[in-house]
Scaffold this motif. Structure first.
Motif, mmCIF file in Angstrom:
data_model
loop_
_atom_site.group_PDB
_atom_site.id
_atom_site.type_symbol
_atom_site.label_atom_id
_atom_site.label_comp_id
_atom_site.label_asym_id
_atom_site.label_seq_id
_atom_site.Cartn_x
_atom_site.Cartn_y
_atom_site.Cartn_z
ATOM 1 N N GLU A 147 -24.142 8.169 9.421
ATOM 2 C CA GLU A 147 -23.877 7.761 8.029
ATOM 3 C C GLU A 147 -22.440 7.292 7.852
ATOM 4 O O GLU A 147 -22.097 6.669 6.861
ATOM 5 N N ALA A 148 -21.596 7.615 8.819
ATOM 6 C CA ALA A 148 -20.188 7.189 8.775
ATOM 7 C C ALA A 148 -20.079 5.806 9.431
ATOM 8 O O ALA A 148 -21.033 5.320 10.043
ATOM 9 N N PRO A 149 -18.918 5.149 9.315
ATOM 10 C CA PRO A 149 -18.830 3.762 9.812
ATOM 11 C C PRO A 149 -18.925 3.602 11.332
ATOM 12 O O PRO A 149 -18.559 4.498 12.087
ATOM 13 N N PHE A 150 -19.434 2.437 11.690
ATOM 14 C CA PHE A 150 -19.395 1.965 13.082
ATOM 15 C C PHE A 150 -18.346 0.862 13.078
ATOM 16 O O PHE A 150 -18.534 -0.174 12.442
ATOM 17 N N VAL A 151 -17.222 1.116 13.735
ATOM 18 C CA VAL A 151 -16.107 0.160 13.670
ATOM 19 C C VAL A 151 -15.869 -0.427 15.051
ATOM 20 O O VAL A 151 -15.844 0.297 16.053
ATOM 21 N N GLU A 152 -15.708 -1.737 15.088
ATOM 22 C CA GLU A 152 -15.554 -2.407 16.384
ATOM 23 C C GLU A 152 -14.161 -2.974 16.559
ATOM 24 O O GLU A 152 -13.581 -3.523 15.616
ATOM 25 N N PHE A 159 7.739 -1.896 10.992
ATOM 26 C CA PHE A 159 8.321 -3.134 11.565
ATOM 27 C C PHE A 159 8.524 -4.116 10.420
ATOM 28 O O PHE A 159 8.124 -3.847 9.270
ATOM 29 N N THR A 160 9.151 -5.225 10.715
ATOM 30 C CA THR A 160 9.602 -6.136 9.646
ATOM 31 C C THR A 160 8.498 -6.471 8.648
ATOM 32 O O THR A 160 8.719 -6.469 7.451
ATOM 33 N N ASP A 161 7.293 -6.793 9.171
ATOM 34 C CA ASP A 161 6.231 -7.243 8.269
ATOM 35 C C ASP A 161 5.426 -6.101 7.644
ATOM 36 O O ASP A 161 4.504 -6.368 6.873
ATOM 37 N N ALA A 162 5.772 -4.876 7.977
ATOM 38 C CA ALA A 162 4.985 -3.740 7.456
ATOM 39 C C ALA A 162 5.439 -3.402 6.034
ATOM 40 O O ALA A 162 6.209 -2.466 5.808
ATOM 41 N N LYS A 163 4.928 -4.200 5.091
ATOM 42 C CA LYS A 163 5.362 -4.033 3.686
ATOM 43 C C LYS A 163 4.755 -2.779 3.058
ATOM 44 O O LYS A 163 5.288 -2.216 2.127
ATOM 45 N N ARG A 164 3.584 -2.397 3.547
ATOM 46 C CA ARG A 164 2.998 -1.143 3.050
ATOM 47 C C ARG A 164 2.196 -0.472 4.166
ATOM 48 O O ARG A 164 1.869 -1.116 5.180
ATOM 49 N N THR A 165 1.893 0.776 3.950
ATOM 50 C CA THR A 165 1.163 1.560 4.956
ATOM 51 C C THR A 165 -0.248 1.009 5.135
ATOM 52 O O THR A 165 -0.907 0.676 4.153
ATOM 53 N N LYS A 166 -0.665 0.905 6.375
ATOM 54 C CA LYS A 166 -2.025 0.407 6.624
ATOM 55 C C LYS A 166 -2.735 1.328 7.615
ATOM 56 O O LYS A 166 -2.243 1.536 8.725
ATOM 57 N N PRO A 167 -3.860 1.913 7.197
ATOM 58 C CA PRO A 167 -4.606 2.741 8.150
ATOM 59 C C PRO A 167 -5.228 1.870 9.245
ATOM 60 O O PRO A 167 -5.638 0.741 8.975
ATOM 61 N N GLY A 168 -5.283 2.408 10.443
ATOM 62 C CA GLY A 168 -5.863 1.642 11.550
ATOM 63 C C GLY A 168 -7.362 1.866 11.666
ATOM 64 O O GLY A 168 -7.968 2.574 10.869
ATOM 65 N N LEU A 169 -7.941 1.269 12.696
ATOM 66 C CA LEU A 169 -9.388 1.362 12.878
ATOM 67 C C LEU A 169 -9.836 2.790 13.189
ATOM 68 O O LEU A 169 -10.942 3.190 12.849
ATOM 69 N N LEU A 170 -8.952 3.545 13.830
ATOM 70 C CA LEU A 170 -9.296 4.947 14.119
ATOM 71 C C LEU A 170 -9.560 5.711 12.829
ATOM 72 O O LEU A 170 -10.468 6.539 12.756
ATOM 73 N N GLU A 171 -8.770 5.420 11.830
ATOM 74 C CA GLU A 171 -8.978 6.090 10.541
ATOM 75 C C GLU A 171 -10.196 5.517 9.820
ATOM 76 O O GLU A 171 -10.936 6.234 9.162
ATOM 77 N N GLN A 172 -10.369 4.201 9.957
ATOM 78 C CA GLN A 172 -11.524 3.580 9.277
ATOM 79 C C GLN A 172 -12.852 4.088 9.841
ATOM 80 O O GLN A 172 -13.859 4.107 9.163
ATOM 81 N N ALA A 173 -12.815 4.477 11.119
ATOM 82 C CA ALA A 173 -14.049 4.948 11.759
ATOM 83 C C ALA A 173 -14.259 6.447 11.554
ATOM 84 O O ALA A 173 -15.223 7.007 12.092
#
Ligand SMILES: Nc1ncnc2c1ncn2[C@@H]1O[C@H](COP(=O)(O)OP(=O)(O)OP(=O)(O)O)[C@@H](O)[C@H]1O
Length: 488
Positions: free
Chosen positions: A196-201, A224-238
């Motif tokens: 029921e949780a995500p399948f992330v590729e 890093f320079t372009d990191a204007k805001r926090t972004k969760p990665g695919l590990l978190e999305q999955a």
């Protein structure tokens, strides 16, 4: 029973004759004399196809068509509208309003039977397609993963088994296009608690090395320079589900080290982060590469290889499981025909032979594309060999010419090459790197192709091969080739 057909027409003679004609063809046919009676009967009888008179005593056929479609929803019957001779505009309006087809009165019975047959077939294909979207995900995945060969059945069985072990890492190996991703998805949906949780590729080969880690781990604002805001990665999305790492063999060594740490500790940090985050995911990795060879050459970490290869699934190339070719081809045909709303019933024997003789270097993906093209090209309900367009397999060098002017059957395209004007070089079935075909296999495939292009004309084939007519006949018998398919 071929299907359920309802006739709504106020002409008694037509109703009686049409019911008898359709009944004679194996349909269960009923009839009604008015719109009101017809709609009521449709509710209880649940026809697959309705032959509907445009001019009914109590309503316009178009409003009945609308009512049938509205009431039936996804299960609505397909409607064949009967319009009076000369009312072309009415026929066009009917089609625009969603009728499957129309017939002009006076209706020829053969035409009626033929059109009803097409409509029944089209509706079944549409229903099957709709079923895919309606059914639960588990059923969907089961249906989508076609596998009749022993090797594929085994792989599917193993995929099911590992579903019961939600934290076990899986490594899927197989050539490109064999179905690794679809198998990974199957493992996911068969894993209680994770399905029921995500399948992330994440495709490790498609992302530049510099972006791979930020995709996987995410980053904190200002990392890093372009990191204007926090972004969760695919590990978190999955989270809670599955992370599918495709083309793991292409992962750079630096990222491999970080991935190994995640697998060992079940924790990770976003880039620029100071907090450890929990990685509650099942990892499934896939590659078309020989990972043990990559380990030997130093391109892949041995420790990561062992950590990933806890449960191994091997997907054989399609050429090694010919038993899957036709079931897959039929499956794709049903899918694409339904999508196009076309009543295509299958492949001719010659088309099937053609598919079976081809090595499919691009595996299932190539077969899928071949069928998709064939559906677009189809001119009748059965797909013939001319509509099955295959590419010549790449070979190291051309075979010696068996005749002064060999035709080019392996790359035949419909409407382009014919028996009178052979072109190009013939390629034997087989593929570079694979075990070469035997001489018999090559000759049989060659003979089949020549027969196909000559429409079964053995004299023509004999001329092309530079041998006598009796020799061709003997070869046909020796190779067990059935000439029946070219008789009609
Ligand atoms: N057993 C199968 N049943 C139904 N469809 C299949 C099957 N195997 C493969 N396919 C279809 O073939 C296509 C290619 O499959 P998939 O993407 O899973 O291959 P892959 O091995 O992951 O390829 P790549 O290595 O290039 O990523 C997809 O459209 C997939 O749905």
């Amino acid at each position: 029973m071929n299907g359920k057909v309802l006739i709504i027409d106020d002409e008694r003679t037509f109703r009686v004759v049409a019911e008898a004609a359709l009944g004679g063809e194996g349909y269960e046919a009923r009839s009604a004399a008015s719109a009101g009676e017809g709609l009521e009967l449709a509710r209880s009888f649940q026809p697959e196809v309705v032959v509907l008179d445009r001019n009914l005593p109590d309503a316009d056929g178009l409003s009945v068509l609308e009512a049938l479609r509205a009431e039936g929803g996804d299960a609505a019957p397909l409607v064949v509208m009967a319009t009076a001779y000369g009312e072309v505009e009415n026929a066009v309006t009917a089609l625009k309003s969603g009728a499957f087809d129309y017939l002009t009165k006076p209706i020829q019975l053969a035409e009626l039977v033929n059109t009803v047959g097409k409509a029944v077939e089209a509706r079944r294909l549409r229903r099957r397609n709709a079923g895919f979207s309606d059914a639960g995900r588990r059923k969907l995945e089961q249906d989508l993963c076609v596998g009749e060969s022993a090797a594929m059945r085994r792989a599917l069985e193993l995929a099911e088994k590992v579903g019961t072990s939600p934290d076990t890492t899986v490594l899927i190996q197989g050539e490109s296009g064999t179905g690794k991703e679809i198998l990974a998805h199957l493992v996911h949906v068969r894993t209680p608690g994770r399905s029921e949780a995500p399948f992330v590729e994440l495709n490790c080969a498609a992302i530049p090395e510099t972006l791979l880690e930020s995709e996987l781990f995410g980053y904190e604002k200002g990392a890093f320079t372009d990191a204007k805001r926090t972004k969760p990665g695919l590990l978190e999305q999955a989270e809670g589900g599955t992370l599918f790492l495709d083309e793991i063999g292409d992962m750079p060594l630096a990222t491999q080290a970080k991935l190994l740490k995640v697998l060992e500790t079940q924790t990770f940090r976003r880039l620029g982060g100071t907090r450890d985050l929990r990685a509650d995911v099942r990892f499934i990795a896939a590659t078309h590469r020989d990972l043990s060879a990559a380990v030997a050459s130093g391109a892949f970490r041995l420790d990561l290889y062992h950590r990933l290869d806890v449960f191994h699934l091997q997907v054989p190339p399609l050429r090694e499981r010919p038993d899957d070719i036709l079931p897959l081809a039929r499956f794709f045909l049903a899918r694409y025909a339904a999508r196009a709303g076309r009543a295509l019933t299958g492949f001719s024997r010659a088309a099937e032979e053609r598919l079976l003789a081809y090595p499919f270097p691009g595996n299932v993906r190539e077969l899928r594309n071949v069928v998709e093209r064939a559906v677009i090209l189809a001119s009748g309900p059965v797909l013939g060999p001319g509509e099955v367009m295959l590419h010549a397999a790449p070979v190291a060098s051309a075979p010696p010419a068996p005749a002064p002017h060999p035709p080019a059957p392996a790359a035949a395209s419909p409407g382009i090459a014919g028996p009178a004007e052979p072109q190009g070089a013939w390629r034997p079935p087989g593929q570079e790197g694979a075990a070469p075909p035997t001489l018999e296999q090559v000759e049989r495939a060659y003979l089949l192709d020549l027969l196909e292009r000559a429409g079964g004309n053995r004299s023509q084939v004999a001329r092309w091969m530079g041998v006598s007519y009796p020799t061709v006949m003997k070869k046909i018998t020796d190779y067990g080739i059935d000439l029946g398919r070219w008789k009609s």
